[in-house]
Design an enzyme around this catalytic site. Structure first.
Site, PDB file in Angstrom:
ATOM      1  N   HIS A   1       0.959  -0.774   0.022  1.00 15.79           N
ATOM      2  CA  HIS A   1      -0.034   0.293  -0.328  1.00 15.79           C
ATOM      3  C   HIS A   1       1.334   1.027  -0.267  1.00 15.79           C
ATOM      4  CE1 HIS A   1      -3.740  -1.758   1.774  1.00 15.79           C
ATOM      5  NE2 HIS A   1      -3.512  -2.959   0.824  1.00 15.79           N
TER       6      HIS A   1
ATOM      7  N   LYS B   1      -2.977 -11.481   5.600  1.00 19.40           N
ATOM      8  CA  LYS B   1      -2.629 -12.007   3.818  1.00 19.40           C
ATOM      9  C   LYS B   1      -1.408 -11.921   3.805  1.00 19.40           C
ATOM     10  CE  LYS B   1      -4.759  -9.593   0.800  1.00 19.40           C
ATOM     11  NZ  LYS B   1      -6.008 -10.183   0.221  1.00 19.40           N
TER      12      LYS B   1
ATOM     13  N   HIS C   1     -15.486  -9.206   1.419  1.00 19.51           N
ATOM     14  CA  HIS C   1     -14.200  -8.813   1.472  1.00 19.51           C
ATOM     15  C   HIS C   1     -14.419  -7.120   1.330  1.00 19.51           C
ATOM     16  CE1 HIS C   1     -12.308  -6.637  -1.670  1.00 19.51           C
ATOM     17  NE2 HIS C   1     -11.552  -7.012  -2.053  1.00 19.51           N
ATOM     18  N   SER C   2     -13.035  -6.903   1.843  1.00 20.67           N
ATOM     19  CA  SER C   2     -12.711  -4.987   2.009  1.00 20.67           C
ATOM     20  C   SER C   2     -11.229  -4.496   1.537  1.00 20.67           C
ATOM     21  CB  SER C   2     -12.759  -5.226   3.451  1.00 20.67           C
ATOM     22  OG  SER C   2     -11.470  -5.463   4.097  1.00 20.67           O
TER      23      SER C   2
ATOM     24  N   ASN D   1     -13.569 -12.721  -3.535  1.00 17.27           N
ATOM     25  CA  ASN D   1     -12.987 -11.876  -3.867  1.00 17.27           C
ATOM     26  C   ASN D   1     -12.639 -11.445  -5.601  1.00 17.27           C
ATOM     27  OD1 ASN D   1     -11.169 -11.678  -2.141  1.00 17.27           O
ATOM     28  ND2 ASN D   1     -11.142 -10.433  -3.476  1.00 17.27           N
TER      29      ASN D   1
ATOM     30  N   ASN E   1      -4.183 -13.663  -2.650  1.00 19.48           N
ATOM     31  CA  ASN E   1      -4.352 -13.385  -3.788  1.00 19.48           C
ATOM     32  C   ASN E   1      -4.215 -14.265  -4.741  1.00 19.48           C
ATOM     33  OD1 ASN E   1      -4.482 -10.018  -1.981  1.00 19.48           O
ATOM     34  ND2 ASN E   1      -6.702 -11.031  -3.407  1.00 19.48           N
TER      35      ASN E   1
ATOM     36  N   HIS F   1     -10.584  -3.534   6.812  1.00 18.04           N
ATOM     37  CA  HIS F   1      -9.198  -2.590   6.822  1.00 18.04           C
ATOM     38  C   HIS F   1      -9.436  -1.403   8.143  1.00 18.04           C
ATOM     39  CE1 HIS F   1      -7.865  -5.415   3.107  1.00 18.04           C
ATOM     40  NE2 HIS F   1      -7.353  -4.197   2.548  1.00 18.04           N
TER      41      HIS F   1
ATOM     42  N   TYR G   1      -7.691  -8.270  10.530  1.00 18.31           N
ATOM     43  CA  TYR G   1      -6.971  -8.257   8.898  1.00 18.31           C
ATOM     44  C   TYR G   1      -5.937  -8.604   8.875  1.00 18.31           C
ATOM     45  CZ  TYR G   1      -6.966  -8.598   3.777  1.00 18.31           C
ATOM     46  OH  TYR G   1      -7.568  -8.628   2.571  1.00 18.31           O
TER      47      TYR G   1
HETATM   48  O1  GKR Z   1      -5.318  -4.166   1.557  1.00 19.32           O
HETATM   49  O2  GKR Z   1      -3.807  -5.197   0.407  1.00 19.32           O
HETATM   50  C1  GKR Z   1      -5.036  -5.391   0.422  1.00 19.32           C
HETATM   51  C2  GKR Z   1      -5.574  -6.348   0.193  1.00 19.32           C
HETATM   52  O3  GKR Z   1      -4.950  -7.290  -0.581  1.00 19.32           O
HETATM   53  C3  GKR Z   1      -6.848  -6.582  -0.832  1.00 19.32           C
HETATM   54  O4  GKR Z   1      -5.828  -5.802  -2.091  1.00 19.32           O
HETATM   55  C4  GKR Z   1      -8.092  -6.990  -1.687  1.00 19.32           C
HETATM   56  O5  GKR Z   1      -8.722  -6.078  -2.164  1.00 19.32           O
HETATM   57  O6  GKR Z   1      -8.710  -7.616   0.853  1.00 19.32           O
HETATM   58  C5  GKR Z   1      -8.688  -7.680  -0.137  1.00 19.32           C
HETATM   59  C6  GKR Z   1      -8.587  -9.512  -0.726  1.00 19.32           C
HETATM   60  O7  GKR Z   1      -9.043  -9.917   0.152  1.00 19.32           O
HETATM   61  O8  GKR Z   1      -8.348  -9.606  -1.512  1.00 19.32           O
HETATM   62 MG    MG Z   2      -9.461 -11.850  -1.177  1.00 17.69          MG
END
Ligand code: GKR
Ligand code: MG
Length: 420
Positions: free
Chosen positions: A37, A179, A310-311, A259, A210, A339, A134
């Site tokens: 980020h 994550k 999701h967020s 998501n 992801n 988040h 998270y």
């Molecule tokens: O905030 O770095 C992040 C997440 O990886 C975000 O990009 C995702 O959209 O939180 C999200 C997810 O669940 O994939």
């Molecule tokens: Mg996700």
């Protein structure tokens, strides 16, 4: 059957003003499989005003694309009856733009009729919404103050346990999502095991790389998790595509959530047909607003699919919206992600606090939150001064790496998937 576009005669209730207000807020350098980020990120606040002075607010992504789309929607929104949401959705043909407006329209209607938004969505099935804690690997936070959680670099199982401990102690979360897609998969599994040692193996866990893993890697990780005593709620987007998920699901009994490859109503049928998913993660920002999320909840139930939420990085207006809709979704079986605990700025007068990892559903009319004008002005000015990258545009995270513009910039970065 004839169709009519006549929605209501009442002039004083009509929307007279749509404000699209981009804001910039501070972010810690959270890492994911695309990059990290940026220090300053963009969101957009939407404010609608009716002829009789009623105000409704919404929040969405901050990229130029959504700002332009909202500006283009102005001629449809100004002059409309706030109750006529379906015709607006049909005219826009864009779930994300409609989603941003849907929240603000429901806020207007709720205030007009004296009902909280959850009642406009069918009524609440829970009085509080439990969120998942998270967890992210991250770089060291620049210039942290006491409000920042885990300001140091989190890049190992041990430092992740420290972060999680701070998170749980401060907010009381009892479900943890990590994550992934950042460290080698075996190191991430080791991290989950260390977290289970710390919080107990009965704690529900999720990992979300992801799409950074191949089917082979994800199958191996799944076997390892099955053999452990970890309570894995689901693997979230372990592999990059719908087809890869269908292949993976033949190799593991662990539920799979997404998501990333079911993000639209059109994608539900092929996902069901190929048995590629168990849990669809809703998100009112792109599933046609709060109204669309309730629709998704029902459709998913028809196909025996579960729903979570999701967020992305978000402020208090979205926190309110997520809490209202989560309260009204009867098929929501998993604690939504947020988040919000990572955010240091906000635009609402009274920022939300978690009680035992949950947020009580606001009972005031509408969303039950107000904008704090001075905070809004400060973040709007910051947007003008800093021209921030919009976090929602994931390519901007990769671009940040490529340009090497931040302290974590890496000119050799390529977020190609699967990575492992
Ligand atoms: O905030 O770095 C992040 C997440 O990886 C975000 O990009 C995702 O959209 O939180 C999200 C997810 O669940 O994939
Ligand atoms: Mg996700």
């Amino acid at each position: 059957m004839s169709s009519s576009t006549r929605d209501t005669p009442s002039n004083e209730r009509r929307i007279t003003d749509l404000e699209v207000i981009p804001v910039a807020h501070t972010e810690p350098p959270l890492r994911n499989s695309w990059g990290a980020h940026t220090n300053v990120a963009a969101r957009t606040i939407i404010r609608l005003t009716t002829a009789d002075g009623q105000v409704g607010i919404g929040e969405t992504y901050g990229d130029q694309k959504i700002i332009d789309a909202l500006e283009r929607a102005r001629s449809l929104v100004e002059g409309m009856n706030p109750h006529a949401r379906k015709p607006l959705e049909l005219r826009l043909q864009d779930p994300m733009t409609y989603g941003a407006l849907d929240t603000a329209l429901l806020d207007v209607i709720g205030k007009e009729v004296g009902e909280p938004v959850y009642n406009l969505l069918g009524g609440k099935v829970r009085d509080e919404v439990e969120y998942s804690g998270y967890l992210f690997y991250k770089y060291e936070t620049e210039a942290p103050d006491e409000s920042h959680i885990a300001p140091h670099a989190v890049d190992s199982p041990e430092t992740m346990v420290e972060e999680a401990r701070a998170f749980v102690d401060r907010h009381g979360f009892s479900t943890l999502k990590m994550k992934g897609g950042v460290l080698e998969p075996d190191e991430e599994v080791r991290t989950l095991k260390r977290l289970a040692d710390e919080f107990g193996s009965e704690t529900p866990f999720r990992i979300d790389p992801n799409g950074a893993w191949s089917v082979e890697t994800a199958s191996r990780v799944a076997r390892e998790l099955e053999r452990s005593d970890l309570r894995v709620q689901f693997l979230e987007d372990p592999v990059p595509t719908m087809n890869a998920h269908a292949r993976l699901k033949r190799n593991t009994p662990l539920p799979v959530a997404t998501n990333m490859f079911v993000v639209d109503f059109d994608q539900i049928a092929p996902a069901v047909r190929t048995d590629a998913v168990d849990v669809i993660l809703s998100d009112h920002h792109y599933w046609s607003g709060l109204t669309g999320n309730v629709r998704l909840d029902d459709v998913a139930e028809t196909f025996d699919l579960s729903v979570g939420m999701h967020s992305n990085s978000h402020l208090g207006v979205s926190m309110a919206a997520m809490t209202h809709v989560a309260a009204a979704m009867s098929n929501l079986q998993y604690a939504p992600d947020t988040h919000y605990p990572w955010m240091v700025d906000d635009v609402v007068s009274t920022p939300f606090t978690f009680e035992d990892g949950s947020i009580p559903v606001p009972d005031d009319p509408g969303l039950g939150v107000d904008l704090d004008e001075s905070k809004l002005e400060r973040l709007a000015e910051r947007y003008e001064e800093t021209d921030p990258l919009a976090y929602s545009d994931v390519s901007s995270m990769a671009a940040e790496y490529a340009a090497g513009e931040s302290s974590v910039g890496r000119s050799d970065w390529l977020p190609n998937k699967p990575r492992w």
